[in-house]
Each structure stands twice: as structure tokens, then as C-alpha cells.
Design a protein around this motif. Structure first.
Motif, PDB file in Angstrom:
ATOM      1  N   VAL A  70       0.836  -1.205   0.000  1.00  0.00           N
ATOM      2  CA  VAL A  70       0.000   0.000   0.000  1.00  0.00           C
ATOM      3  C   VAL A  70       0.869   1.253   0.000  1.00  0.00           C
ATOM      4  N   TYR A  71       1.898   1.263   0.846  1.00  0.00           N
ATOM      5  CA  TYR A  71       2.775   2.433   0.956  1.00  0.00           C
ATOM      6  C   TYR A  71       3.478   2.719  -0.369  1.00  0.00           C
ATOM      7  N   SER A  72       3.934   1.682  -1.059  1.00  0.00           N
ATOM      8  CA  SER A  72       4.649   1.870  -2.320  1.00  0.00           C
ATOM      9  C   SER A  72       3.736   2.388  -3.420  1.00  0.00           C
ATOM     10  N   MET A  73       2.429   2.144  -3.284  1.00  0.00           N
ATOM     11  CA  MET A  73       1.481   2.579  -4.315  1.00  0.00           C
ATOM     12  C   MET A  73       0.873   3.947  -4.028  1.00  0.00           C
ATOM     13  N   VAL A  74       0.471   4.193  -2.769  1.00  0.00           N
ATOM     14  CA  VAL A  74      -0.268   5.424  -2.461  1.00  0.00           C
ATOM     15  C   VAL A  74       0.357   6.248  -1.345  1.00  0.00           C
ATOM     16  N   GLY A  75       1.486   5.803  -0.809  1.00  0.00           N
ATOM     17  CA  GLY A  75       2.208   6.606   0.169  1.00  0.00           C
ATOM     18  C   GLY A  75       1.646   6.540   1.575  1.00  0.00           C
ATOM     19  N   GLN A  76       2.139   7.436   2.411  1.00  0.00           N
ATOM     20  CA  GLN A  76       1.786   7.440   3.833  1.00  0.00           C
ATOM     21  C   GLN A  76       0.297   7.666   4.062  1.00  0.00           C
TER      22      GLN A  76
END
Length: 326
Positions: free
Chosen positions: A75-81
Motif C-alpha cells: 500500500v505504501y509503495s502505491m499510495v504513500g503514507q
């Protein structure tokens, strides 16, 4: 004057939204960087037993949060924090909905009383929710209680079918906490209420299936026994508050002992309404909290479940007072 049907739902929704705003600054925990690095390593290189990070190079390590780490990294790699924080807010919403459903089941009457308890639960328990897998532990406890209460009332084994699936998911999301379902389940197995004399055999079979399902993880027996091995580690010199026993030397421990005293007084007057199974479950969580501070939120959660049962038969008098004021 009767309470409108939509008011309980509105109360819970407002409590959830206010809690999200209030606790937003605490959602991003610094430990998430280690979890994200672990998830990235698994996604790129597969499962490991030696820590790939240079900080702990050569250290034997079992990533007991491997599935949540992979989920977080993906999730972080796709849409960030922001996207990751939003995801955990969704998990928190699932937790609140499940607790409200449990309240409606236990307090079989007007919805306003379980809504009030759920609102208090939301304000309190969301302070312990951040981008770490603890929220899954809370969901496991509440969902297990909900399913077992359904089985208690109806005696239909279909309510036991999801439990092994939930256990497999929890085992891979947070290996050290796989016994949680068994702690709750043991209460229902050992203390069968006279009002609902359900059969123990399906519970025993379900427990055996859940135990077998724990081995459905990339590390097999090592994953199952990880929690036992971690308990053997001496943490007395570790400067980590959540790994230390509950203590009056810090505000976290003081809060715990204050609520423990309050619950003792509360149960003293409400004990006839609280089933023996949840008194036993509460005692186990008290013991866990006394052993390590990180288990204190589990005790808090159990307290709110006990509150649901305590008001199960007292909601009529409570509502009469509310309606009189209105």
C-alpha cells in the motif's frame, strides 16, 4: 420520548470521526519503518530467517508480522503514507462496527445503550490504533466474541466455521498473538451458561481445527512456537516500556491500575449480569497486562465487552432515566 432509530448509528459515526481526527497525529508510528523494510525485503527477495537489514546484519530473525509487513509495503509503495493511514482507519472502522454488532446482540433491546458503550469504546480504543498490526488483534477478539455469542444463543455450528479462517489470517498478520482466539474460546468452552446450554463438542472440534490452521504459515512450527520462545527472552534490561510489566512508575501503568480498580468496583455491583466466561477472559487479560504493558489495550477491550454484558439487563432502567430527562 423515544430515541429515533438513526440516532445510535449517528452517535457511533460521530464518535469514530472525532476519534480519527483526535488521534491522527499518533497514527504514524516510528516502528512502521522497520515493518515497511521487512515487507519490501519479502516482496523483493522472498521469505527469510536472517534479518536482511544492515542494522541487524547476520541476526537470526523470524518476521512474525510478515503478512502485515507485505500489506503495508504494498500500500505504501502505491499510495504513500496517507493511503496507508487511510487503510488502517478502515480496519478501525471494521473494529467499531463489529463491536457495535456485538453490543446489539448482547443488549437485546433499544440500540441507544450499545451505541453509547460503543462510542466510549471508540474514543478509548482508537487511541491505541496506529499503522501497526495491533488493530488486527482487537478485531480477532471482537469477531471471535461475536461469533461465539451467536453460537451461544442459537447453537448453530455455522457460526464456528469462520473461526479457523480468522485464525489463519491472524497467524500470518501477527504471529505472536495467535493464542488470543483460544483465550476467548476457552472461556466459552469452560463456562456454559444455564440459559443457553450449547454443546461443547463442536467448540472442541473447532478449537482443534483452529490449532491445526495455525501451521498454515511460511514458517510452520517455528511460526507457531515463536511466541513461546519470545517469552523466554529476558527483557528486564530492555528500555522499551511496552515490553515491561505494568508499573506505577509511568503514566501508562498508572492509567492501567486506575482502570483496574474502577473495573473491580464496577464488577462488584454488576457481577450478577456479567457471565463467568467473560470474567475468566478478563482475568487472563489482566494477567497478560501485568506481565507486559503491550497487553494493556487487550485488557481495556475486554473491559468494554464486560460493560456490554453488565448493562444487558439494566438498559430499561437506564432508558427510563434518559427519556425522563428528554
Amino acid at each position: 420520548m423515544a430515541v429515533h432509530r438513526s440516532c445510535p448509528l449517528l452517535l457511533v459515526a460521530i464518535a469514530f470521526l472525532l476519534s480519527c481526527v483526535l488521534y491522527y497525529p499518533h497514527m504514524w508510528d516510528n516502528d512502521i519503518w522497520f515493518i515497511l523494510s521487512t515487507g519490501r525485503s519479502i516482496v523483493q527477495d522472498g521469505f527469510f530467517t536472517v534479518d536482511p537489514l544492515t542494522l541487524h546484519q547476520g541476526l537470526s530473525y523470524l518476521p512474525q508480522q510478515w503478512l502485515s509487513a507485505v500489506l503495508d509495503w504494498s500500500v505504501y509503495s502505491m499510495v504513500g503514507q496517507g493511503g496507508l493511514v487511510f487503510l488502517y482507519y478502515l480496519f478501525a472502522a471494521v473494529l467499531v462496527i463489529l463491536f457495535f454488532r456485538l453490543g446489539l446482540l448482547v443488549i437485546n433491546g433499544p440500540r441507544i445503550v450499545p451505541a453509547i458503550i460503543t462510542a466510549l469504546f471508540t474514543f478509548f480504543i482508537l487511541s491505541f490504533v496506529n499503522v501497526r498490526p495491533h488493530v488486527f488483534d482487537f478485531i480477532v477478539i471482537v469477531s471471535t466474541a461475536l461469533l461465539l455469542e451467536k453460537y451461544t444463543i442459537q447453537g448453530n455450528i455455522r457460526w464456528l466455521i469462520p473461526l479457523p479462517i480468522i485464525e489463519v489470517v491472524e497467524m500470518n498478520l501477527h504471529m505472536t498473538m495467535w493464542p488470543l482466539m483460544f483465550i476467548v474460546g476457552a472461556g466459552y468452552f469452560l463456562f456454559v451458561p444455564k440459559k443457553y446450554p450449547y454443546r461443547r463438542t463442536p467448540l472442541l472440534i473447532c478449537g482443534c481445527v483452529c490449532l491445526i490452521s495455525c501451521f498454515v504459515n511460511p514458517y510452520g512450527l517455528d511460526g507457531v512456537t515463536f511466541v513461546m520462545r519470545s517469552l523466554a527472552v529476558d527483557l528486564s534490561t530492555a528500555n522499551i516500556i511496552e515490553l515491561q510489566p505494568a508499573s506505577l512508575e509511568n503514566s501508562y501503568g498508572k492509567q492501567f491500575f486506575l482502570l483496574l480498580f474502577a473495573m473491580a468496583v464496577f464488577i462488584r455491583y454488576k457481577k450478577p449480569n456479567v457471565p463467568a466466561r467473560w470474567l475468566a477472559i478478563l482475568m487472563v487479560f489482566i494477567g497478560m497486562a501485568l506481565a507486559t504493558s503491550r497487553s494493556i489495550p487487550l485488557f481495556y477491550l475486554a473491559c468494554f465487552v464486560v460493560m456490554l454484558f453488565a448493562f444487558a439487563d439494566g438498559h430499561t432502567l437506564f432508558l427510563d432515566k434518559v427519556n425522563a430527562r428528554i
